[in-house]
Design a protein around this motif. Sequence first.
Motif, PDB file in Angstrom:
ATOM      1  N   SER A   1      -4.314 -41.249   0.725  1.00  0.00           N
ATOM      2  CA  SER A   1      -5.013 -40.386  -0.223  1.00  0.00           C
ATOM      3  C   SER A   1      -5.132 -41.047  -1.594  1.00  0.00           C
ATOM      4  O   SER A   1      -6.201 -41.040  -2.212  1.00  0.00           O
ATOM      5  CB  SER A   1      -4.283 -39.047  -0.340  1.00  0.00           C
ATOM      6  OG  SER A   1      -4.885 -38.243  -1.309  1.00  0.00           O
TER       7      SER A   1
ATOM      8  N   ASN B   1      -7.613 -43.903  -1.481  1.00  0.00           N
ATOM      9  CA  ASN B   1      -8.977 -43.366  -1.423  1.00  0.00           C
ATOM     10  C   ASN B   1      -9.421 -42.834  -2.784  1.00  0.00           C
ATOM     11  O   ASN B   1     -10.572 -43.023  -3.180  1.00  0.00           O
ATOM     12  CB  ASN B   1      -9.095 -42.262  -0.368  1.00  0.00           C
ATOM     13  CG  ASN B   1      -9.047 -42.813   1.041  1.00  0.00           C
ATOM     14  OD1 ASN B   1      -9.342 -43.977   1.283  1.00  0.00           O
ATOM     15  ND2 ASN B   1      -8.663 -41.967   1.983  1.00  0.00           N
ATOM     16  N   GLU B   2      -8.525 -42.165  -3.499  1.00  0.00           N
ATOM     17  CA  GLU B   2      -8.847 -41.642  -4.829  1.00  0.00           C
ATOM     18  C   GLU B   2      -9.256 -42.763  -5.779  1.00  0.00           C
ATOM     19  O   GLU B   2     -10.086 -42.553  -6.662  1.00  0.00           O
ATOM     20  CB  GLU B   2      -7.650 -40.898  -5.426  1.00  0.00           C
ATOM     21  CG  GLU B   2      -7.413 -39.536  -4.852  1.00  0.00           C
ATOM     22  CD  GLU B   2      -6.161 -38.878  -5.429  1.00  0.00           C
ATOM     23  OE1 GLU B   2      -5.728 -39.268  -6.543  1.00  0.00           O
ATOM     24  OE2 GLU B   2      -5.617 -37.986  -4.764  1.00  0.00           O
TER      25      GLU B   2
ATOM     26  N   GLU C   1       0.232 -40.485   4.541  1.00  0.00           N
ATOM     27  CA  GLU C   1      -0.908 -39.649   4.148  1.00  0.00           C
ATOM     28  C   GLU C   1      -1.113 -39.687   2.635  1.00  0.00           C
ATOM     29  O   GLU C   1      -2.243 -39.780   2.156  1.00  0.00           O
ATOM     30  CB  GLU C   1      -0.688 -38.200   4.602  1.00  0.00           C
ATOM     31  CG  GLU C   1      -0.800 -38.001   6.094  1.00  0.00           C
ATOM     32  CD  GLU C   1      -0.385 -36.598   6.545  1.00  0.00           C
ATOM     33  OE1 GLU C   1      -0.089 -35.743   5.678  1.00  0.00           O
ATOM     34  OE2 GLU C   1      -0.360 -36.375   7.762  1.00  0.00           O
TER      35      GLU C   1
END
Length: 102
Positions: free
Chosen positions: A23, A26-27, A19
Motif C-alpha cells: 500500500s 503504491n501510494e 499489505e
Amino acid sequence: MNEKRTESFILRLTEKEKEMLVSLANEHDMSISSYLRNMAFKGSAVTKTDIQTVIELKRIGNNINQIAKQINMIPHEDNIKLYLQELHDFLNMVSEITKKLV
C-alpha cells in the motif's frame, strides 16, 4: 552510476505488514524494491509527484517574480505628479514654439 542490481535480499513479513508495504509503495507510485531502497538509504521516498510539485512551485515562483517586476515598473504617485508637471511644461514649450512659427 547505473550499476546493475544483481543482489537480492529476503525479508520476512506478516501478511498485514506485506499489505501495508504494498500500500505504501503504491501510494508513492513506486515498486516495493524502489520504495524500500529509498526508505533505507535516503530516509524518505521521493516520488515523481514530489518532483513534479517542486517543478510546479518553481514555475509559480517565476510567475510571482514577473508580476512583482511589472508592479514595480508602475510609477508611484510622486512620480506621476512629476511626469504630469514635465508633460505640462513640455506642452507649454510646444505651444510657445507654435505661436512663434505662426
